[in-house]
Each structure stands twice: as structure tokens, then as C-alpha cells.
Design a protein around this motif. Structure first.
Motif, PDB file in Angstrom:
ATOM      1  N   ALA A   1      45.972  51.051  44.941  1.00  0.00           N
ATOM      2  CA  ALA A   1      46.480  49.689  44.811  1.00  0.00           C
ATOM      3  C   ALA A   1      47.319  49.617  43.542  1.00  0.00           C
ATOM      4  CB  ALA A   1      45.324  48.700  44.758  1.00  0.00           C
ATOM      5  N   THR A   2      48.613  49.425  43.687  1.00  0.00           N
ATOM      6  CA  THR A   2      49.534  49.524  42.552  1.00  0.00           C
ATOM      7  C   THR A   2      49.902  48.147  42.004  1.00  0.00           C
ATOM      8  OG1 THR A   2      51.435  49.547  44.046  1.00  0.00           O
ATOM      9  CG2 THR A   2      50.484  51.675  43.461  1.00  0.00           C
ATOM     10  N   ASN A   3      50.427  48.183  40.789  1.00  0.00           N
ATOM     11  CA  ASN A   3      50.936  46.980  40.109  1.00  0.00           C
ATOM     12  C   ASN A   3      49.859  45.901  39.964  1.00  0.00           C
ATOM     13  OD1 ASN A   3      53.628  48.004  39.864  1.00  0.00           O
ATOM     14  ND2 ASN A   3      53.949  47.509  42.031  1.00  0.00           N
ATOM     15  N   ILE A   4      48.655  46.334  39.594  1.00  0.00           N
ATOM     16  CA  ILE A   4      47.570  45.395  39.306  1.00  0.00           C
ATOM     17  C   ILE A   4      47.623  45.047  37.823  1.00  0.00           C
ATOM     18  CG2 ILE A   4      45.098  44.983  39.410  1.00  0.00           C
ATOM     19  CD1 ILE A   4      46.372  45.456  42.130  1.00  0.00           C
ATOM     20  N   SER A   5      47.707  43.779  37.503  1.00  0.00           N
ATOM     21  CA  SER A   5      47.806  43.356  36.110  1.00  0.00           C
ATOM     22  C   SER A   5      46.428  43.242  35.469  1.00  0.00           C
ATOM     23  CB  SER A   5      48.522  42.005  36.007  1.00  0.00           C
ATOM     24  OG  SER A   5      49.867  42.115  36.388  1.00  0.00           O
ATOM     25  N   LEU A   6      46.255  43.927  34.329  1.00  0.00           N
ATOM     26  CA  LEU A   6      45.103  43.696  33.461  1.00  0.00           C
ATOM     27  C   LEU A   6      45.560  42.664  32.436  1.00  0.00           C
ATOM     28  CD1 LEU A   6      43.770  47.345  32.926  1.00  0.00           C
ATOM     29  CD2 LEU A   6      43.126  45.664  34.665  1.00  0.00           C
ATOM     30  N   ASN A   7      45.154  41.444  32.629  1.00  0.00           N
ATOM     31  CA  ASN A   7      45.733  40.325  31.901  1.00  0.00           C
ATOM     32  C   ASN A   7      45.183  40.196  30.488  1.00  0.00           C
ATOM     33  OD1 ASN A   7      47.276  39.449  34.188  1.00  0.00           O
ATOM     34  ND2 ASN A   7      45.392  38.580  35.041  1.00  0.00           N
ATOM     35  N   TYR A   8      46.016  39.669  29.641  1.00  0.00           N
ATOM     36  CA  TYR A   8      45.622  39.397  28.260  1.00  0.00           C
ATOM     37  C   TYR A   8      44.336  38.571  28.222  1.00  0.00           C
ATOM     38  CZ  TYR A   8      45.540  36.868  23.815  1.00  0.00           C
ATOM     39  OH  TYR A   8      45.144  36.299  22.626  1.00  0.00           O
ATOM     40  N   ASN A   9      43.362  39.050  27.458  1.00  0.00           N
ATOM     41  CA  ASN A   9      42.105  38.346  27.187  1.00  0.00           C
ATOM     42  C   ASN A   9      41.252  38.146  28.456  1.00  0.00           C
ATOM     43  OD1 ASN A   9      40.401  37.247  25.176  1.00  0.00           O
ATOM     44  ND2 ASN A   9      40.933  35.166  25.811  1.00  0.00           N
ATOM     45  N   GLN A  10      41.458  38.977  29.482  1.00  0.00           N
ATOM     46  CA  GLN A  10      40.644  38.885  30.699  1.00  0.00           C
ATOM     47  C   GLN A  10      39.908  40.203  30.912  1.00  0.00           C
ATOM     48  OE1 GLN A  10      42.727  37.775  34.322  1.00  0.00           O
ATOM     49  NE2 GLN A  10      41.061  38.510  35.627  1.00  0.00           N
ATOM     50  N   GLU A  11      38.577  40.148  30.860  1.00  0.00           N
ATOM     51  CA  GLU A  11      37.797  41.370  31.020  1.00  0.00           C
ATOM     52  C   GLU A  11      37.202  41.522  32.415  1.00  0.00           C
ATOM     53  OE1 GLU A  11      34.283  41.626  28.636  1.00  0.00           O
ATOM     54  OE2 GLU A  11      33.539  39.630  29.199  1.00  0.00           O
TER      55      GLU A  11
END
Length: 216
Positions: A49-59
Motif C-alpha cells: 500500500a503506497t503513499n500512506i501519510s504518517l501525519n505530523y503528531n499522529q501516532e
């Protein structure tokens, strides 16, 4: 393998080729349940699964959020496990380490205000993935996920489970049919046959490639 082939295989195991005791609709349900079982036991259906965002300040990342970002070609598939996460940092691709939840919780969630580039991930139960440390910015990532396919409804439904693992389906479906009949002795025989076949196919599949042909 198409649905009618699966049905024929199961009917032969059950000695019911004329569908006197189990209807094709009932066997179809058992076959689809067996297909899911094979995928869960062998992890034979995997997708990047590509282009998954690990977002700022989200764990925390629910599997449902990853599910929604699968390619449209995988509509109807269900994510059941995460096998790995690659994080992109500049021109590099970094593989996140994995820790069981308790160790992850101790090592990466001790400082409540710590933010940095994630280096590890963990699973909490069957629905949530955590990354640590908490991202200090938004990162792009790829997720190696294990899937179960949509059910077969006719011979026109594509079957993504290929050989050698499709050969295991009939045994588990026959087990479910005999279990419903409460023929527990025969059910256990088919269950054992499924387990043995799955073991054989998994072992054969995983040892075919030589890791390093030049190793001494």
C-alpha cells in the motif's frame, strides 16, 4: 481456480457430487470461509500500500484508514495484518523496526511530548497500528499488508489465490461441511488434512529461493 472447480473438489471429498446433502450455495459459503482461513494462515495475499501519510503528531493509525487507501483494483479486499512499514526520508527508504505492544509502549511512549522521525511500529490488538516516536512532520510511507479477498459469487469472480495455496481450500471447506453435519470424526480428518497441506505448501513456497547463491 474458479468457484465451480472448488465446488467440484469439495463435493468429491464429501462423496456428494450430486449435491444431495450440501447445496452449492452452502458449499460456496464454506469455500469463501476457507479462502479467508487460508489467507490468514499463510499470508499468501500481500500488497504494498503506497503513499500512506504518517501525519505530523499522529501516532495511531487504524487499519480502516489504511484500507481506504488501497488501490481501486483491491476494492472489496480486507486488510488483516501489517507485515512492515517503509518510511521515505529524503532519497532514502527506511524500514521501521517492530516491537510487541508492551515493549513499544515502554520504549517509545515514555516521553509524552517527544517528536522525531519514526523508527518503529507496533500493533495494539487487531485494529490499530502505532508508530514511534510520534512524527515531527508528515512523512510518506509504504505499508506491506496482508489481505483477505472478496467472496467468490460465480465463475466470473476473479480468484487471486493461486497455486500452491488454492489447493488447501477444499480441505477446510470439507471440514466446515462435516462440522455442520456434526460428523466430528470426519471433520477432524479434513481439518488435519488442511493443516498438513498448508504446512507442506508454505514450507515448499518459502524455501525455493536461495537467499545468497554466493555465500560460503
Amino acid at each position: 481456480m474458479v468457484l465451480s472447480q472448488y465446488i467440484t473438489q469439495v463435493q468429491r471429498l464429501l462423496h456428494d457430487t450430486n449435491a444431495q446433502y450440501w447445496s452449492t450455495a452452502e458449499l460456496t459459503d464454506y469455500i469463501n470461509e476457507a479462502r479467508n482461513r487460508v489467507c490468514k494462515d499463510t499470508r499468501c495475499l500481500r500488497q504494498q500500500a503506497t503513499n500512506i501519510s504518517l501525519n505530523y503528531n499522529q501516532e495511531q493509525y487504524p487499519l480502516s484508514s489504511i484500507q481506504s487507501q488501497l488501490p481501486t483494483a483491491l476494492t472489496g479486499y480486507t486488510v488483516v495484518d501489517v507485515m512492515g512499514i517503509n518510511l521515505y526520508w529524503g532519497s532514502t527508504r527506511i524500514k521501521l523496526a517492530f516491537l510487541p505492544w508492551t515493549r513499544f509502549d515502554v520504549q517509545f511512549r515514555y516521553w509524552t511530548n517527544m517528536q522525531s522521525r519514526p523508527v518503529c511500529y507496533s500493533k495494539q490488538g487487531i485494529t490499530n497500528i502505532f508508530v514511534g516516536p510520534v512524527p515531527d512532520q508528515t512523512y510518506n510511507s509504504d505499508w506491506d499488508v496482508s489481505l483477505v479477498p472478496p467472496p467468490l459469487v460465480s465463475d466470473a469472480t476473479p480468484e487471486p489465490i493461486g497455486q500452491p495455496f488454492s489447493s488447501c481450500v477444499k480441505y477446510y471447506a470439507a471440514y466446515l461441511a462435516k462440522f455442520r453435519e456434526q460428523a466430528m470424526g470426519e471433520a477432524e480428518i479434513f481439518k488435519k488434512m488442511y493443516q498438513e497441506q498448508t504446512f507442506v505448501e508454505t514450507k515448499a513456497y518459502t524455501v525455493r529461493v536461495i537467499p545468497d547463491p554466493y555465500a560460503k
